[in-house]
Design a protein around this motif. Structure first.
Motif, mmCIF file in Angstrom:
data_model
loop_
_atom_site.group_PDB
_atom_site.id
_atom_site.type_symbol
_atom_site.label_atom_id
_atom_site.label_comp_id
_atom_site.label_asym_id
_atom_site.label_seq_id
_atom_site.Cartn_x
_atom_site.Cartn_y
_atom_site.Cartn_z
ATOM 1 N N LYS A 168 0.836 -1.067 -0.046
ATOM 2 C CA LYS A 168 -0.160 0.047 -0.061
ATOM 3 C C LYS A 168 0.886 1.104 -0.250
ATOM 4 O O LYS A 168 0.417 2.358 -0.379
ATOM 5 C CB LYS A 168 -0.802 0.077 1.164
ATOM 6 N N ARG A 169 1.942 1.335 0.582
ATOM 7 C CA ARG A 169 2.990 2.384 0.600
ATOM 8 C C ARG A 169 4.160 2.373 -0.323
ATOM 9 O O ARG A 169 5.032 3.326 -0.404
ATOM 10 C CB ARG A 169 3.510 2.500 2.040
ATOM 11 N N GLY A 170 3.766 1.668 -1.477
ATOM 12 C CA GLY A 170 4.847 1.641 -2.557
ATOM 13 C C GLY A 170 6.226 1.092 -2.398
ATOM 14 O O GLY A 170 7.021 1.533 -3.141
ATOM 15 N N GLN A 171 6.350 0.134 -1.552
ATOM 16 C CA GLN A 171 7.508 -0.523 -1.438
ATOM 17 C C GLN A 171 7.414 -1.989 -1.811
ATOM 18 O O GLN A 171 7.143 -2.944 -1.277
ATOM 19 C CB GLN A 171 7.966 -0.444 0.021
ATOM 20 N N PHE A 172 7.442 -2.054 -3.226
ATOM 21 C CA PHE A 172 7.086 -3.236 -4.016
ATOM 22 C C PHE A 172 8.109 -4.321 -3.910
ATOM 23 O O PHE A 172 7.559 -5.469 -3.926
ATOM 24 C CB PHE A 172 6.630 -2.756 -5.250
ATOM 25 N N ARG A 228 8.680 8.085 -3.375
ATOM 26 C CA ARG A 228 7.813 8.110 -2.123
ATOM 27 C C ARG A 228 8.242 9.390 -1.694
ATOM 28 O O ARG A 228 9.404 9.789 -1.494
ATOM 29 C CB ARG A 228 8.172 7.157 -1.139
ATOM 30 N N PHE A 229 7.387 10.244 -1.141
ATOM 31 C CA PHE A 229 7.911 11.639 -0.190
ATOM 32 C C PHE A 229 6.507 11.820 0.652
ATOM 33 O O PHE A 229 5.705 11.145 0.690
ATOM 34 C CB PHE A 229 8.021 12.504 -1.295
ATOM 35 N N LEU A 230 6.724 12.970 1.079
ATOM 36 C CA LEU A 230 6.043 13.607 2.079
ATOM 37 C C LEU A 230 5.194 14.956 1.602
ATOM 38 O O LEU A 230 5.979 15.778 1.060
ATOM 39 C CB LEU A 230 6.853 13.728 3.481
ATOM 40 N N VAL A 231 3.993 14.755 1.913
ATOM 41 C CA VAL A 231 3.279 15.967 1.735
ATOM 42 C C VAL A 231 2.809 16.714 2.916
ATOM 43 O O VAL A 231 2.159 16.060 3.571
ATOM 44 C CB VAL A 231 2.196 15.891 0.835
ATOM 45 N N ASN A 232 3.260 18.025 3.249
ATOM 46 C CA ASN A 232 2.806 18.571 4.278
ATOM 47 C C ASN A 232 1.544 19.239 4.479
ATOM 48 O O ASN A 232 0.744 19.185 3.363
ATOM 49 C CB ASN A 232 4.162 19.657 5.119
ATOM 50 N N CYS A 233 1.059 19.737 5.531
ATOM 51 C CA CYS A 233 -0.301 20.246 5.739
ATOM 52 C C CYS A 233 -0.502 21.565 4.860
ATOM 53 O O CYS A 233 -1.715 21.989 4.821
ATOM 54 C CB CYS A 233 -0.670 20.618 7.217
ATOM 55 N N ARG A 267 12.212 9.640 -1.719
ATOM 56 C CA ARG A 267 12.888 8.530 -1.858
ATOM 57 C C ARG A 267 12.719 7.776 -2.977
ATOM 58 O O ARG A 267 11.495 7.694 -3.279
ATOM 59 C CB ARG A 267 12.680 7.781 -0.286
ATOM 60 N N ILE A 268 13.708 7.249 -3.583
ATOM 61 C CA ILE A 268 13.652 6.429 -4.869
ATOM 62 C C ILE A 268 13.864 4.728 -4.646
ATOM 63 O O ILE A 268 14.452 4.641 -3.862
ATOM 64 C CB ILE A 268 14.386 6.961 -5.974
ATOM 65 N N GLU A 269 12.740 4.170 -5.310
ATOM 66 C CA GLU A 269 13.155 2.636 -5.436
ATOM 67 C C GLU A 269 12.926 2.125 -6.922
ATOM 68 O O GLU A 269 11.750 2.546 -7.370
ATOM 69 C CB GLU A 269 12.023 1.868 -4.544
ATOM 70 N N GLU A 270 13.660 1.458 -7.325
ATOM 71 C CA GLU A 270 13.620 1.213 -8.738
ATOM 72 C C GLU A 270 13.582 -0.642 -8.913
ATOM 73 O O GLU A 270 14.357 -0.992 -7.972
ATOM 74 C CB GLU A 270 14.875 1.676 -9.292
ATOM 75 N N MET A 271 12.895 -0.965 -9.665
ATOM 76 C CA MET A 271 12.771 -2.337 -9.779
ATOM 77 C C MET A 271 12.581 -2.782 -11.298
ATOM 78 O O MET A 271 11.869 -1.954 -12.127
ATOM 79 C CB MET A 271 11.930 -2.848 -8.861
ATOM 80 N N ASP A 272 13.163 -4.028 -11.756
ATOM 81 C CA ASP A 272 12.757 -4.397 -13.118
ATOM 82 C C ASP A 272 11.381 -4.844 -13.071
ATOM 83 O O ASP A 272 10.626 -4.969 -11.913
ATOM 84 C CB ASP A 272 13.853 -5.205 -13.507
ATOM 85 N N SER A 276 15.936 8.530 -13.755
ATOM 86 C CA SER A 276 15.613 8.583 -12.436
ATOM 87 C C SER A 276 15.714 10.173 -11.999
ATOM 88 O O SER A 276 15.177 10.937 -11.270
ATOM 89 C CB SER A 276 16.474 7.703 -11.415
ATOM 90 N N GLU A 277 16.931 10.881 -12.638
ATOM 91 C CA GLU A 277 17.117 12.195 -12.043
ATOM 92 C C GLU A 277 15.659 13.370 -12.690
ATOM 93 O O GLU A 277 15.374 14.079 -12.055
ATOM 94 C CB GLU A 277 18.655 12.923 -12.479
#
Lengths: 275, 169
Positions: free
Chosen positions: A79-83, B95-100, B108-113, B126-127
């Motif tokens: 759900k939090r995008g850590q696939f 992934r990131f944070l959105v404040n009020c 933060r980046i996560e990459e996968m095939d 990615s950049e």
């Protein structure tokens, strides 16, 4: 009415599919019984919280073959995008209990990653393994046969998708559930079968007149048939529904064949410019 | 006996949590401030409670993006380009944070095939995706009774041969 009752029962069964396991089943195996109890502790805490995850880790350490804890531990990652983390956990659950988790994994691949090929592989494998009804997806929105049809539709295998809709909804006598005719209508619209699309979209409206999306595609199909009066009426209705929040929403992802206000307004602008 | 064991475990957990709030992410997906990666001037309104993009079992109003998803997709359509290149396929998640206030930070980046295995896309991909994601300014905060809340959001790019096929969720 009877059909609706069966549908509700089936949906309820699906929703209960991943209800907490009955730990009594594991009485004969002390470690796995304790693992089950640890999992029951884990789900008392907020999903994805540190404490909940610690209990799942403990559960897995106690009984490495307790598939439920791998699956459930993985849910917050999904759900939090850590696939990557999710996939490792769900793969383990599938390895341990393929018939229990293949359909779930397939659905998640479709819902969260639009991994149509992966979802097809999982659901087809499940179908080849069992001779009973493969059931509904986790959200209860679709029977897995319809989820499979959606995957084929999205990769352009229209004939396979159409055959699955036909077989599941009509031939098997299973009937349609809440969104089935909408997607079948969209499929026929995209395939250029506008009269058929109108028929299915009207069936959707007769069954569940809630979504602005249905009127949007109905409008497009009417336009192609040169039914301009019906087109204008349907697109106005699509906007009215949309503004009243009568649209499809999912808690986690955008749904397949989703329509947005901007799409409707584009059509309305086209009507105005023609007048 | 069972209850006692449970209480003891909870007490120990609370003790360790209390000792470790500065170093260990508390929940799955939490993103703590990292001075090497994150802007100092990005402020979270309530560091103790950052919600998720999804709303479950709550009357909170779900967050979103101004103009809905098409507005967000348009930004990427207009600003991302990369030559069609075999081998540059898979999923890239930011992934990131959105404040009020609707401001974003802590990316933060996560990459996968395509098989969900860790993978590194060409850094130009990615950049660029990170740069565009950072530039998005239409995030609508999650709301609880008219109060705006911080939340975690992610964007996943389904990429084939260097081209964006879909933006999720």
């Amino acid at each position: 009415m009877k059909k609706l009752g069966i549908t509700i029962l089936l949906l309820a069964c699906t929703i209960l599919l991943f209800a907490p396991p009955n730990c009594e089943v594991y009485r004969g195996d002390k470690k796995c019984f304790e693992a089950c109890e640890e999992a029951m502790l884990a789900i008392r805490y907020r999903q994805g919280s540190y404490t909940s995850q610690v209990h799942f880790d403990k559960s897995i350490a106690l009984c490495e073959s307790f598939a439920y804890s791998y699956m459930e531990k993985g849910v917050p990652f999904l759900k939090r995008g850590q696939f990557i983390a999710w996939k490792k956990l769900i793969d383990k659950a599938v390895e341990l209990e393929p018939t229990a988790y293949l359909g779930y994994r397939g659905w998640c691949r479709l819902q969260f990653l639009r991994d149509y090929e992966g979802a097809i592989a999982d659901i087809e494998e499940l179908k080849s393994m069992v001779n009973y009804d493969i059931g509904f997806c986790q959200t209860g929105d679709y029977h897995l046969n319809i989820a499979l049809a959606l995957c084929y539709k999205e990769i352009g295998e229209v004939e396979k998708a159409r055959a699955l809709f036909q077989e599941h909804i009509i031939d098997s006598g299973y009937g349609a559930t809440i969104f089935d005719y909408y997607h079948w209508g969209v499929l026929e619209y995209e395939a250029g079968n506008y009269a058929l699309a109108i028929d299915y979209l009207n069936r959707q409206i007769a069954m569940n007149d809630y979504m602005g999306e249905t009127y949007y595609y109905l409008a497009l199909a009417q336009k192609e048939m040169n039914h301009m009066k019906e087109y204008a009426k349907a697109i106005q209705k699509a906007k009215e529904y949309y503004l009243n929040e009568r649209v499809r929403r999912d808690t986690y992802t955008e749904t397949i064949d989703k329509i947005y206000l901007v799409d409707i307004e584009k059509e309305l602008l086209a009507i105005q410019s023609e007048m | 006996m069972m209850i006692k064991r449970g209480l003891l475990f909870v007490a120990i957990s609370i003790y360790f949590l209390a000792c470790s709030t500065d170093t260990i992410p508390m929940d799955v997906g939490d993103i703590l401030f990292d001075p090497k990666l994150d802007r100092e001037d990005f402020k979270v309104c309530n560091e103790k409670k950052v919600y998720q993009y999804y709303v479950r079992y709550s009357a909170d109003k779900a967050p979103g993006y101004q103009g809905e998803k098409p507005a967000l997709e348009k930004v990427f359509e207009e600003n991302y380009s990369y030559p069609k290149t075999a081998g540059q396929s898979g999923y890239l998640t930011i992934r990131f944070l959105v404040n009020c206030h609707g401001e974003t930070g802590r990316f933060r980046i996560e990459e996968m095939d395509r098989d969900y295995k860790a993978f590194q896309f060409d850094s130009k991909i990615s950049e660029k995706l990170l740069e565009i994601t950072k530039s998005l300014d239409g995030w609508i905060p999650r709301k609880k009774e008219e109060k705006d809340l911080d939340y975690y959001q992610y964007l996943t790019f389904k990429i084939r041969d260097g081209q964006i096929i879909q933006i999720l969720p």
